[in-house]
Design an enzyme around this catalytic site. Structure first.
Site, PDB file in Angstrom:
ATOM      1  CG  HIS A 149      11.773 -16.667  -9.896  1.00  0.00           C
ATOM      2  ND1 HIS A 149      11.744 -17.208  -8.637  1.00  0.00           N
ATOM      3  CD2 HIS A 149      11.834 -17.708 -10.759  1.00  0.00           C
ATOM      4  CE1 HIS A 149      11.777 -18.527  -8.719  1.00  0.00           C
ATOM      5  NE2 HIS A 149      11.840 -18.860 -10.011  1.00  0.00           N
ATOM      6  CB  CYS A 165      12.980 -20.378 -12.672  1.00  0.00           C
ATOM      7  SG  CYS A 165      11.443 -20.303 -13.601  1.00  0.00           S
TER       8      CYS A 165
END
Length: 189
Positions: A149, A165
């Site tokens: 992301h 992440c």
């Protein structure tokens, strides 16, 4: 007090000597052949798609958590792009192996994971916008709660700063988002 002045004078003299030697060293080094080749201090490593995938046909991503870089290759293997990333803050939060992009979202919402809620019970979900830790785009992996992301906090890029992440600058995740269809193969190392 005299000892202090003498130490200061000695330190100043030592610094002046060191500075003089440092200035003279480049002049001497120009005549000498280099004795060694410097290693890359950052730990950056180049990758070839063949080192991670058996065949072409789909776009491929290698997220290198050591060098904090994401490598992208198109389905033909000819378009290779490299993006700086943020990576998980610890090895305990780092999932490694093969996965794929299963869903994509522009303007994602963020919800704390169960482990985050255990550590930070006051955290609440955040909708799209500048306070959202997922930035402007998110590509969800087949592993639950693992996402490639963007981020609005650009200080995180190049650091260990996530709970699992892989984060990119918003401009770069927007570029990668356009290049990667659902089904893009991903390897996290």
């Amino acid at each position: 007090m005299t000892d202090t002045l003498n130490r200061r004078a000695a330190m100043a003299l030592g610094l002046a000597s060191a500075a003089g030697a440092a200035l003279a060293a480049p002049a001497l080094a120009q005549d000498a052949a280099p004795a060694t080749v410097r290693n890359n201090v950052s730990g950056f490593r180049m990758h070839a798609w063949r080192d991670h995938f058996d065949s072409l046909g789909k776009p491929m991503i290698v997220a290198d958590t050591f060098s904090r870089a994401l490598h992208y290759w198109n389905a033909e293997g000819g378009d290779h792009r490299i993006f700086p990333t943020s990576v998980p803050i610890s090895d305990d939060l780092t999932k490694r192996g093969y996965t794929e992009i299963v869903r994509k979202k522009e303007g994602p919402s963020w919800t704390p994971t169960p482990s985050q809620m255990a550590r930070y019970p006051d955290w609440k979900p955040i909708g799209p916008g500048p306070d959202n830790p997922l930035g402007t785009h998110a590509m969800y992996l087949s592993w639950p709660a693992y996402i490639i992301h963007g981020t609005h906090d650009t200080r995180k890029i190049g650091r260990r700063s996530s709970d699992g992440c892989i984060g990119l600058y918003n401009e770069m995740i927007a570029e990668l988002f356009q290049l990667c269809p659902v089904g893009t193969r991903v390897r996290v190392i």
